[in-house]
Design an enzyme around this catalytic site. Structure first.
Site, PDB file in Angstrom:
ATOM      1  N   ASP A  49     -60.956 -15.342 -19.102  1.00  0.00           N
ATOM      2  CA  ASP A  49     -61.306 -14.393 -18.035  1.00  0.00           C
ATOM      3  C   ASP A  49     -60.238 -14.364 -16.942  1.00  0.00           C
ATOM      4  O   ASP A  49     -60.304 -13.536 -16.023  1.00  0.00           O
ATOM      5  CB  ASP A  49     -62.712 -14.654 -17.473  1.00  0.00           C
ATOM      6  CG  ASP A  49     -62.865 -16.018 -16.861  1.00  0.00           C
ATOM      7  OD1 ASP A  49     -61.910 -16.829 -16.933  1.00  0.00           O
ATOM      8  OD2 ASP A  49     -63.943 -16.303 -16.298  1.00  0.00           O
ATOM      9  N   SER A  50     -59.205 -15.220 -17.069  1.00  0.00           N
ATOM     10  CA  SER A  50     -58.045 -15.104 -16.171  1.00  0.00           C
ATOM     11  C   SER A  50     -57.370 -13.746 -16.351  1.00  0.00           C
ATOM     12  O   SER A  50     -56.564 -13.339 -15.516  1.00  0.00           O
ATOM     13  CB  SER A  50     -57.030 -16.223 -16.441  1.00  0.00           C
ATOM     14  OG  SER A  50     -56.590 -16.160 -17.778  1.00  0.00           O
ATOM     15  N   ASP A  88     -63.818 -16.031 -23.600  1.00  0.00           N
ATOM     16  CA  ASP A  88     -64.574 -16.495 -22.425  1.00  0.00           C
ATOM     17  C   ASP A  88     -65.786 -15.616 -22.155  1.00  0.00           C
ATOM     18  O   ASP A  88     -65.685 -14.380 -22.225  1.00  0.00           O
ATOM     19  CB  ASP A  88     -63.679 -16.400 -21.172  1.00  0.00           C
ATOM     20  CG  ASP A  88     -63.045 -17.724 -20.810  1.00  0.00           C
ATOM     21  OD1 ASP A  88     -63.434 -18.759 -21.365  1.00  0.00           O
ATOM     22  OD2 ASP A  88     -62.135 -17.689 -19.947  1.00  0.00           O
ATOM     23  N   LYS A 118     -66.256 -19.609 -24.889  1.00  0.00           N
ATOM     24  CA  LYS A 118     -66.106 -20.684 -23.897  1.00  0.00           C
ATOM     25  C   LYS A 118     -66.892 -20.297 -22.667  1.00  0.00           C
ATOM     26  O   LYS A 118     -66.895 -19.129 -22.267  1.00  0.00           O
ATOM     27  CB  LYS A 118     -64.631 -20.897 -23.553  1.00  0.00           C
ATOM     28  CG  LYS A 118     -64.406 -21.898 -22.416  1.00  0.00           C
ATOM     29  CD  LYS A 118     -62.968 -22.306 -22.287  1.00  0.00           C
ATOM     30  CE  LYS A 118     -62.084 -21.338 -21.543  1.00  0.00           C
ATOM     31  NZ  LYS A 118     -62.481 -21.082 -20.146  1.00  0.00           N
ATOM     32  N   GLU A 120     -68.161 -21.976 -18.605  1.00  0.00           N
ATOM     33  CA  GLU A 120     -67.830 -23.000 -17.605  1.00  0.00           C
ATOM     34  C   GLU A 120     -69.059 -23.788 -17.160  1.00  0.00           C
ATOM     35  O   GLU A 120     -70.150 -23.218 -17.016  1.00  0.00           O
ATOM     36  CB  GLU A 120     -67.193 -22.327 -16.376  1.00  0.00           C
ATOM     37  CG  GLU A 120     -65.871 -21.654 -16.677  1.00  0.00           C
ATOM     38  CD  GLU A 120     -65.219 -21.027 -15.441  1.00  0.00           C
ATOM     39  OE1 GLU A 120     -65.745 -21.207 -14.309  1.00  0.00           O
ATOM     40  OE2 GLU A 120     -64.190 -20.366 -15.608  1.00  0.00           O
ATOM     41  N   GLU A 187     -59.783 -28.796 -16.903  1.00  0.00           N
ATOM     42  CA  GLU A 187     -58.855 -28.075 -16.020  1.00  0.00           C
ATOM     43  C   GLU A 187     -58.647 -28.809 -14.708  1.00  0.00           C
ATOM     44  O   GLU A 187     -59.613 -29.145 -14.008  1.00  0.00           O
ATOM     45  CB  GLU A 187     -59.376 -26.646 -15.746  1.00  0.00           C
ATOM     46  CG  GLU A 187     -58.431 -25.871 -14.819  1.00  0.00           C
ATOM     47  CD  GLU A 187     -58.637 -24.369 -14.803  1.00  0.00           C
ATOM     48  OE1 GLU A 187     -59.502 -23.870 -15.542  1.00  0.00           O
ATOM     49  OE2 GLU A 187     -57.914 -23.706 -14.036  1.00  0.00           O
TER      50      GLU A 187
HETATM   51  O1  KIV Z   1     -59.426 -17.899 -18.379  1.00  0.00           O
HETATM   52  C1  KIV Z   1     -58.526 -18.690 -18.657  1.00  0.00           C
HETATM   53  O2  KIV Z   1     -57.358 -18.341 -18.821  1.00  0.00           O
HETATM   54  C2  KIV Z   1     -58.888 -20.093 -18.776  1.00  0.00           C
HETATM   55  C3  KIV Z   1     -57.783 -21.092 -18.624  1.00  0.00           C
HETATM   56  C4  KIV Z   1     -58.301 -22.362 -18.115  1.00  0.00           C
HETATM   57  C5  KIV Z   1     -57.006 -21.296 -19.867  1.00  0.00           C
HETATM   58  O3  KIV Z   1     -60.014 -20.414 -18.983  1.00  0.00           O
END
Ligand code: KIV
Length: 260
Positions: A49-50, A88, A118, A120, A187
């Protein structure tokens, strides 16, 4: 005999941990970059999600939607043949309830080529959600330490720097493993803490700003290639594409204006 490459699997990541083969991971947000990363031999490609910041120009990861993530993941998926594709779940697509998480995660698996998701956090409610997702057949990668979707509460500071904070992250890692995650992203935590977690848990750890003892490393591709407005200090830059592109485009403009 043709050199047939076998796509990376989750089972293979587990094997690599035992064999001490370090996993090379990067992020991607579009087809062109994904194809290059895949060809270059990246093991795991994350549609992170970056992309909210590096591809869409937002200030943080919060504005990106599930539809955005699916749109980008579909493009990335068209470029990936060998790497393990992980996507994500964006902010507020899974925190409200396990049912929400199930629907959001389900859309990712139905509408993209993702082979894992993924999300968080390792706090108790999130552990419950992750257990349900895993029980429903969805491979989940955990993410603890600096969790950017909590930026307004924790900032972008190193996490786990005090003994209490380190113990909490360690407990979260253990609880997530128990809930069934297949890998854990660490992270921006101290290298000693990441090394301790890596030695303790049976699944691969993938580090970003977490020292060299993790089972794998990931960075944001735009940081690695010199395309970001801002890169964190731990992100090693391997190319300066901002300059390469600016010079190429200036050259192009000049040729047009010279009628050459
Ligand atoms: O969204 C992202 O790029 C991440 C990084 C920690 C790799 O989750």
């Amino acid at each position: 005999m043709p050199n047939v490459k076998i796509p990376v699997t989750i089972a293979q990541l587990q094997k690599w941990k035992q064999q001490k083969k370090t996993i090379a991971a990067l992020t991607a947000a579009d087809y062109a970059i994904a194809k290059l990363l895949d060809k270059a031999g990246v093991d795991l490609i994350l549609v992170g999600d970056s992309l909210a910041m590096v591809a869409l120009g937002h200030k943080n990861t919060l504005p990106v939607t599930l539809d955005d993530m699916i749109y980008h993941a579909q493009a990335v998926g068209r470029g990936v043949e060998n790497a393990l594709l992980i996507v994500d779940l964006p902010f507020l697509s899974y925190q409200v309830s396990p049912e929400d998480a199930m629907r959001s995660a389900g859309r990712i698996f139905k509408e993209t080529d993702a082979r894992g998701i993924k999300l968080e956090g390792g706090y108790p409610e999130m552990v419950v959600t992750i257990r349900k997702l895993v029980q429903a057949g969805m491979p989940v990668m955990g993410h603890v330490g600096l969790t950017p979707q909590s930026v307004h509460r924790i900032g972008y500071r190193v996490q786990g720097a005090t003994p209490d904070a380190a113990a909490e992250i360690l407990d979260q890692a253990k609880a997530l493993v128990e809930a069934g995650i297949f890998a854990l992203l660490l992270e921006n935590i101290p290298a000693e803490l990441a090394a301790k977690i890596t030695a303790l848990i049976p699944i691969p750890t993938i580090g970003i700003g977490a020292g060299k003892e993790c089972d794998g490393q990931i960075l944001v591709t735009h940081d690695v290639l010199g395309l970001s407005d801002y890169a964190p200090p731990f992100a090693r830059q391997y190319a300066d594409l901002q300059n390469v592109i600016t010079e190429a485009v200036q050259h192009y403009c000049q040729d047009i204006r010279d009628k050459s």
